[in-house]
Structure formats: structure tokens, C-alpha cells
Design a protein around this motif. Structure first.
Motif, PDB file in Angstrom:
ATOM      1  N   ASP A 141       0.891  -1.203   0.032  1.00 27.40           N
ATOM      2  CA  ASP A 141      -0.130  -0.052  -0.124  1.00 27.40           C
ATOM      3  C   ASP A 141       0.735   1.247  -0.064  1.00 27.40           C
ATOM      4  O   ASP A 141       2.004   1.357   0.076  1.00 27.40           O
ATOM      5  N   ALA A 142       0.230   2.314  -0.406  1.00 22.74           N
ATOM      6  CA  ALA A 142       1.013   3.478  -0.570  1.00 22.74           C
ATOM      7  C   ALA A 142       1.782   3.870   0.722  1.00 22.74           C
ATOM      8  O   ALA A 142       2.811   4.565   0.420  1.00 22.74           O
ATOM      9  N   GLU A 143       1.173   3.714   1.918  1.00 24.33           N
ATOM     10  CA  GLU A 143       1.882   4.154   3.283  1.00 24.33           C
ATOM     11  C   GLU A 143       3.299   3.249   3.474  1.00 24.33           C
ATOM     12  O   GLU A 143       3.941   3.947   3.742  1.00 24.33           O
ATOM     13  N   ALA A 144       3.030   2.093   3.257  1.00 19.32           N
ATOM     14  CA  ALA A 144       4.259   1.126   3.245  1.00 19.32           C
ATOM     15  C   ALA A 144       5.440   1.767   2.157  1.00 19.32           C
ATOM     16  O   ALA A 144       6.364   1.510   2.682  1.00 19.32           O
ATOM     17  N   SER A 145       4.898   1.942   1.071  1.00 18.77           N
ATOM     18  CA  SER A 145       5.909   2.466  -0.095  1.00 18.77           C
ATOM     19  C   SER A 145       6.526   3.570   0.417  1.00 18.77           C
ATOM     20  O   SER A 145       7.527   3.878   0.381  1.00 18.77           O
ATOM     21  N   ALA A 146       5.531   4.446   1.045  1.00 14.95           N
ATOM     22  CA  ALA A 146       6.370   6.002   1.329  1.00 14.95           C
ATOM     23  C   ALA A 146       7.393   5.742   2.403  1.00 14.95           C
ATOM     24  O   ALA A 146       8.197   6.355   2.478  1.00 14.95           O
ATOM     25  N   ALA A 147       7.057   4.687   3.394  1.00 16.91           N
ATOM     26  CA  ALA A 147       7.916   4.660   4.349  1.00 16.91           C
ATOM     27  C   ALA A 147       9.059   3.897   4.025  1.00 16.91           C
ATOM     28  O   ALA A 147      10.257   4.360   4.429  1.00 16.91           O
ATOM     29  N   TYR A 158      -3.198   5.914  -5.693  1.00 13.76           N
ATOM     30  CA  TYR A 158      -2.037   5.455  -5.188  1.00 13.76           C
ATOM     31  C   TYR A 158      -1.219   6.645  -5.009  1.00 13.76           C
ATOM     32  O   TYR A 158      -0.462   7.201  -4.279  1.00 13.76           O
ATOM     33  N   ALA A 215      -2.035   9.296  -2.425  1.00  9.49           N
ATOM     34  CA  ALA A 215      -1.662   8.874  -1.066  1.00  9.49           C
ATOM     35  C   ALA A 215      -0.066   9.306  -0.876  1.00  9.49           C
ATOM     36  O   ALA A 215       0.420   9.655   0.223  1.00  9.49           O
ATOM     37  N   LEU A 216       0.521   9.085  -2.059  1.00 10.62           N
ATOM     38  CA  LEU A 216       2.050   9.114  -2.017  1.00 10.62           C
ATOM     39  C   LEU A 216       2.187  11.008  -1.509  1.00 10.62           C
ATOM     40  O   LEU A 216       3.065  11.185  -0.812  1.00 10.62           O
ATOM     41  N   ALA A 274       0.291  12.768  -0.172  1.00 12.05           N
ATOM     42  CA  ALA A 274      -0.046  13.129   1.375  1.00 12.05           C
ATOM     43  C   ALA A 274       1.107  12.423   2.388  1.00 12.05           C
ATOM     44  O   ALA A 274       1.300  13.161   3.276  1.00 12.05           O
ATOM     45  N   ALA A 275       1.641  11.388   1.915  1.00 11.16           N
ATOM     46  CA  ALA A 275       2.910  10.893   2.720  1.00 11.16           C
ATOM     47  C   ALA A 275       4.169  11.724   2.610  1.00 11.16           C
ATOM     48  O   ALA A 275       5.148  11.361   3.154  1.00 11.16           O
TER      49      ALA A 275
END
Length: 292
Positions: free
Chosen positions: A82-88, A126, A129-130, A132-133
Motif C-alpha cells: 500500500d502507499a503508506e508502506a511504500s512511502a515509509a 496511489y 496517497a504518496l 499526502a505521505a
């Protein structure tokens, strides 16, 4: 070494290397991958693109082993993380190796992703979301084949990394992208002069991609026929998406992409070794010599 103020298209240089083997998660391969990455940097490749549904985790060993090399995913499927894990994952690499990791994203294929639905809309969500992150558009690129995804690469990313394409596709992509964004097509090379052996090696590798409509539909848009995409691919198709032959011919084929508008060509060396995790370092050295 960081150069975050320079556009990505200038950071990656004219030539990069595309490899599945370099993203291997086999612990026994980690040392060999680090050694290979360091050598590729010294050979002058500007970037390494990691195939096979790669993630930031796969890029870390190569970044740790080098000081200048850019490393990108080619691609990370948006259905995989997901985009949050990708951003992390992006943030962790950016903190450790500023400006050197490139997040290459794609929608993969319906046959490979059970979640595959409305791929264009899913990619837009996606990217939202990136944003936003805090993942900057200038550090992400999209695996774009068709016009809509190419426009999204222009408007919401640093550019496009089309896979399994021709110089004709590159020319069309450049028209859509305009002059600014990165255009970095992948191109396959078989370092073999015998036509039968070269085409057999190429056809054996190409066959799996001809089961995926995203690629075959793109070939049809480029003027190939249904006959061209059957039975492992016609000679016409194989010769269009692979370079083989004498070194001068291979170099000229690669340069056709630059002439068509590419900023960078991600070259994949294909051998008759069926081990997709192999590291064909001798061939990578030969290719570097061909490129000068």
C-alpha cells in the motif's frame, strides 16, 4: 553523494542496467549483489533498475554498496504494497542515501495481481496517497505504455519507464511527455551474433510476456499483427524488441532510442541461462565496452 537539486533525467545518465537478479532476496546472493553493484558503478552505468516486483527493501543493498549509483524499482506493483508502506520504505532510503533511490511504480497485469481493477484510477489514488505521505513527484516514475498513463507520468511523476517497447513507442511517448520529464525505456540485448541462436534466446525469454495483454495490446497499437505475437513472437517482433549481432549493430540499436527521444535506456542483458536470478557480470562488462 546527493544531487537532489538536479532533475532526475540528468542524474541517471544515458545508460542504465535492468536486472531481476540484482533484486534477489536470497541471503547467499547478498555479497555477490553488492560486488556487482560496485562494479556497475565503476563501469559507468548511471542507474540500476530492479525488475520482478521489486521494493525499496530490494534497493537497499545496492545503495549501501555504492556511492553514486541511482537505484530504481522497475517496477513495484501498486497491488503489492500500500502507499503508506511504500512511502515509509522511500523515506528510509532517502534518509540514508539522499537523492539516490527512485520509486518506479506500475499497475502490473491482471494475470499477476488478483486485486487488478480499474488500473488507471488505482494509480491515481496511489499517487494521491504518496503526495499526502510526502513522497515527491520528482523521485517517482511510472511504467507507462498507453497514452493515459504516459500523461499521468508527465503530470504526477518525474517521467516514464516503459518496458518492452520500440523506438517508435519512444517517439510517441516523447510527444506526450514533452521535453521535460524523464523517458527511460527498457531494451533487451542478446550478445550473440548467430541469428538462430540469438533469436532462440530472445524468443524463449519473450514468450512469457506475450501471455500478458498489456504488452500485446501495445504491440498491436505500434503496428504489429496478431501473427507477430503468436508462438513466441515473429522474427519481426523479436528483432524489434531485442538487439543482437555485432557490437556496432547493438550499439546502433540502443542509440535509436536516444534518437527517438529517450533520455536514458535501461538495458537488460538476456542470456540463455534460465536462472532469472543470475548475475551475468561478464556480459555486463562487455556491454559497458560496447557503450564506450
Amino acid at each position: 553523494m546527493s544531487d537532489t537539486g538536479t532533475p532526475l533525467k540528468e542524474q541517471v545518465g544515458r545508460y542504465g542496467l535492468w536486472s531481476i537478479g540484482l533484486r534477489s532476496e536470497d541471503p547467499a546472493q547478498r555479497g555477490a549483489i553488492a560486488e556487482a553493484a560496485a562494479e556497475l558503478e565503476e563501469l559507468g552505468y548511471g542507474a540500476v533498475w530492479l525488475g520482478g516486483n521489486s521494493t525499496p527493501r530490494n534497493a537497499a543493498p545496492l545503495l549501501e554498496a555504492t556511492s553514486r549509483l541511482r537505484v530504481g524499482t522497475s517496477i513495484q506493483s501498486i497491488w503489492q504494497l500500500d502507499a503508506e508502506a511504500s512511502a515509509a520504505g522511500y523515506a528510509e532510503l532517502e534518509a540514508a542515501h539522499p537523492g539516490r533511490f527512485v520509486l518506479g511504480l506500475g499497475v502490473s497485469h491482471a494475470k499477476l495481481a488478483d486485486q487488478y481493477r480499474r488500473p488507471y484510477s488505482a494509480m491515481v489514488g496511489y499517487l494521491d496517497a504518496l503526495d499526502a505521505a510526502g513522497v515527491p513527484a520528482g523521485r517517482r516514475v511510472l511504467a507507462a505504455l498507453g497514452p493515459k498513463m504516459l500523461k499521468l507520468s508527465r503530470d504526477r511523476a518525474a517521467g516514464a519507464i516503459p518496458y518492452l517497447v520500440t523506438p517508435e513507442h519512444t517517439a510517441r511517448a516523447r510527444e506526450i511527455l514533452g521535453a521535460g520529464p524523464l523517458l527511460a525505456p527498457e531494451f533487451k540485448v542478446v550478445l550473440e551474433q548467430d541469428p538462430d541462436r540469438a533469436r532462440t534466446t530472445a524468443r524463449n525469454y519473450l514468450a512469457m510476456y506475450l501471455e500478458l495483454p498489456n504488452y500485446t495490446d501495445n504491440f498491436l497499437r505500434l503496428g504489429f499483427t496478431e501473427d507477430d505475437v503468436r508462438d513466441g513472437g515473429s522474427d519481426r517482433l523479436v528483432d524489434a524488441v531485442f538487439a543482437w549481432g555485432e557490437e556496432s549493430r547493438i550499439r546502433d540499436r540502443i542509440e535509436e532510442f536516444h534518437a527517438a527521444g529517450a533520455d536514458h535506456v535501461a538495458i537488460q542483458v538476456v542470456t540463455d541461462d534460465q536462472d532469472r536470478d543470475a548475475l551475468p557480470r561478464q556480459e555486463w562488462r562487455r556491454l559497458a565496452a560496447v557503450l564506450g
